[in-house]
Design an enzyme around this catalytic site. Structure first.
Site: not given
Ligand SMILES: Cc1cc2nc3c(=O)[nH]c(=O)nc-3n(C[C@H](O)[C@H](O)[C@H](O)COP(=O)(O)OP(=O)(O)OC[C@H]3O[C@@H](n4cnc5c(N)ncnc54)[C@H](O)[C@@H]3O)c2cc1C
Length: 393
Positions: A74, A203, A295, A299, A385
């Site tokens: 995209h 958007y 979101p 990022k 972006y």
């Molecule tokens: C609706 C929505 C749309 C989004 N769209 C985008 C997008 O298009 N592009 C983009 O780049 N980002 C997007 N994001 C953001 C993205 O989803 C997050 O930034 C991303 O998941 C971060 O990854 P992470 O590995 O840091 O954390 P997470 O994915 O949150 O992973 C953390 C993990 O730690 C585990 N955990 C938590 N606490 C504990 C504990 N006490 N003990 C053991 N395990 C634990 C959780 O279960 C989880 O599996 C979006 C978010 C949302 C909500």
């Protein structure tokens, strides 16, 4: 009480924790991932979808996500303003780059499969309850499965990849500080069996509030509706959702989306935060545990994977060459890039949610004019972006 031992204990099997654990395993570093959720839950929970080209290049280079080949490319978005619509070919403006749309839960499923196939260890359904000894030589991560006895994992280093609601960040006694913003609205988040509109992100600005439509797969779209901060999912039955999406997305004379089955509905409090520094003693925070953001601008997952790639290189240098300098410099290297992403996301969010005063609304109109008519401004926006510069500084 069970006692385990490893070199690196990774908290959380999200994109950040899994990318890090795979890279460490390949460097011959013993690593244990602790995840409180079951595997099936992680492989089904829809969240992000838009991956920057530089993150995709890293994942392809590592060969960790075979499903990426099914992702959609995209490079255009459409803005629907009250008085007009225009398209921004951001990929072309940024020099031929594009996003790859690949749902986060499919990426997580790919990463889990890769890690396990390579002999990696994940303790699923173990919740971390505490981290101690971060100032000493052998910190200890304590976790437990449901009603089971506590398990202590002694390690050299702890990678805090457990998201914003995790516990590793809160284990730091003092030092790092968190700065945060709570925007005065929520987003209702929806996944619906509706083909994406014209293969582009939409958007829309409307007097009732922002609405967005993003592709996820050829048959499924993600929709967003801005709503008051006290709103709950129960306030939004399907017929109200489609009526509101129809009104807001047809702004500027565009066609309304055709309603379809809603697969998932959630309420997202719109907030962003950054913890500085992203490290303390033997703890290194990566992804949402250090810097969650809304979101807007897509990022969060991209930053999480970039943190993990950087941290993997720094930990490998530490174990392989005894070189601690990259680990010591981890936070200083990452924070400028984290703040760039936050600044872009916040600026874009404010363009999509007019503040309501006549003065701020006029500023907003001026910003849209710049984006539509000033090619230099459009190129800067497009580069931010789609993601520009190397993945790792
Ligand atoms: C609706 C929505 C749309 C989004 N769209 C985008 C997008 O298009 N592009 C983009 O780049 N980002 C997007 N994001 C953001 C993205 O989803 C997050 O930034 C991303 O998941 C971060 O990854 P992470 O590995 O840091 O954390 P997470 O994915 O949150 O992973 C953390 C993990 O730690 C585990 N955990 C938590 N606490 C504990 C504990 N006490 N003990 C053991 N395990 C634990 C959780 O279960 C989880 O599996 C979006 C978010 C949302 C909500």
């Amino acid at each position: 009480m069970t006692a385990l031992s490893t070199q690196v204990c990774v908290a959380g099997a999200g994109p950040a924790g899994l990318v890090l654990a795979i890279a460490l395993g390949r460097a011959g570093i013993d690593c244990t991932v602790v995840e409180r959720r079951p595997r099936a839950y992680l492989e089904q929970q829809a969240r992000a979808g838009f991956l920057e080209h530089r993150v995709v290049a890293y994942l392809r280079e590592q060969g960790v996500a075979p499903g990426l080949d099914q992702g959609m490319s995209h490079a255009r978005c459409e803005f629907r303003l009250p008085d007009r619509r225009f398209c921004l070919p951001y990929g072309e403006l940024a020099g031929g780059f594009a996003h790859t749309v690949y749902p986060q839960h499919l990426l997580v499923a790919d990463l889990i499969a890769t890690l396990l196939a390579e002999g990696g260890k994940i303790l699923f359904e173990y919740a971390i309850t505490g981290v101690t000894g971060l100032d000493g030589d052998r910190p200890k991560v304590t976790c437990r499965a449901d009603q089971g006895p506590p398990v202590d994992i002694a390690c050299d280093l702890v990678a805090g990849c457990d998201g914003w609601r995790g516990v590793t960040r809160t284990a730091v006694p003092a030092g790092p500080r968190t700065v945060a913003v709570r925007y005065p609205f929520n987003w209702l988040t929806l996944l619906a069996e509706v083909p994406p509109d014209a293969d582009q992100v939409v958007y829309a600005l409307h007097d009732n509030g922002f609405a967005g439509q993003m592709p996820r797969t050829p048959k499924v779209s993600r929709f967003y509706l801005a709503c008051p901060p006290e709103s709950a999912v129960a306030d939004w039955p399907d017929d109200r959702v489609w009526k509101e999406l129809g009104e807001r997305l047809s702004t500027g004379g565009a066609p309304a989306p055709r309603p379809g089955p809603i697969l998932d509905k959630g309420m997202l409090a719109m907030r962003s935060a950054v913890t500085e520094p992203m490290q303390y003693g033997r703890l290194f925070l990566a992804g949402d545990s250090a810097h969650p953001l809304t979101p807007v601008g897509a990022k969060g997952m991209n930053l999480a994977i970039a943190d993990a790639a950087h941290l993997a290189g720094a930990m490998t240098a530490y174990y392989r060459d005894g070189d601690e300098s990259r680990l010591r410099g981890y936070s200083d290297s990452r924070l400028p890039l984290v703040w760039r992403a936050h600044e872009f996301s916040d600026r874009f969010l404010r363009m999509l949610h007019p503040a309501g005063s006549d003065y701020e609304d006029a500023l907003g109109r001026s910003r849209w004019d710049q984006l539509e008519r000033n090619s230099a401004a459009a190129r800067v926006f497009a580069a931010e972006y789609v993601g520009s510069g190397p993945l790792i500084a």
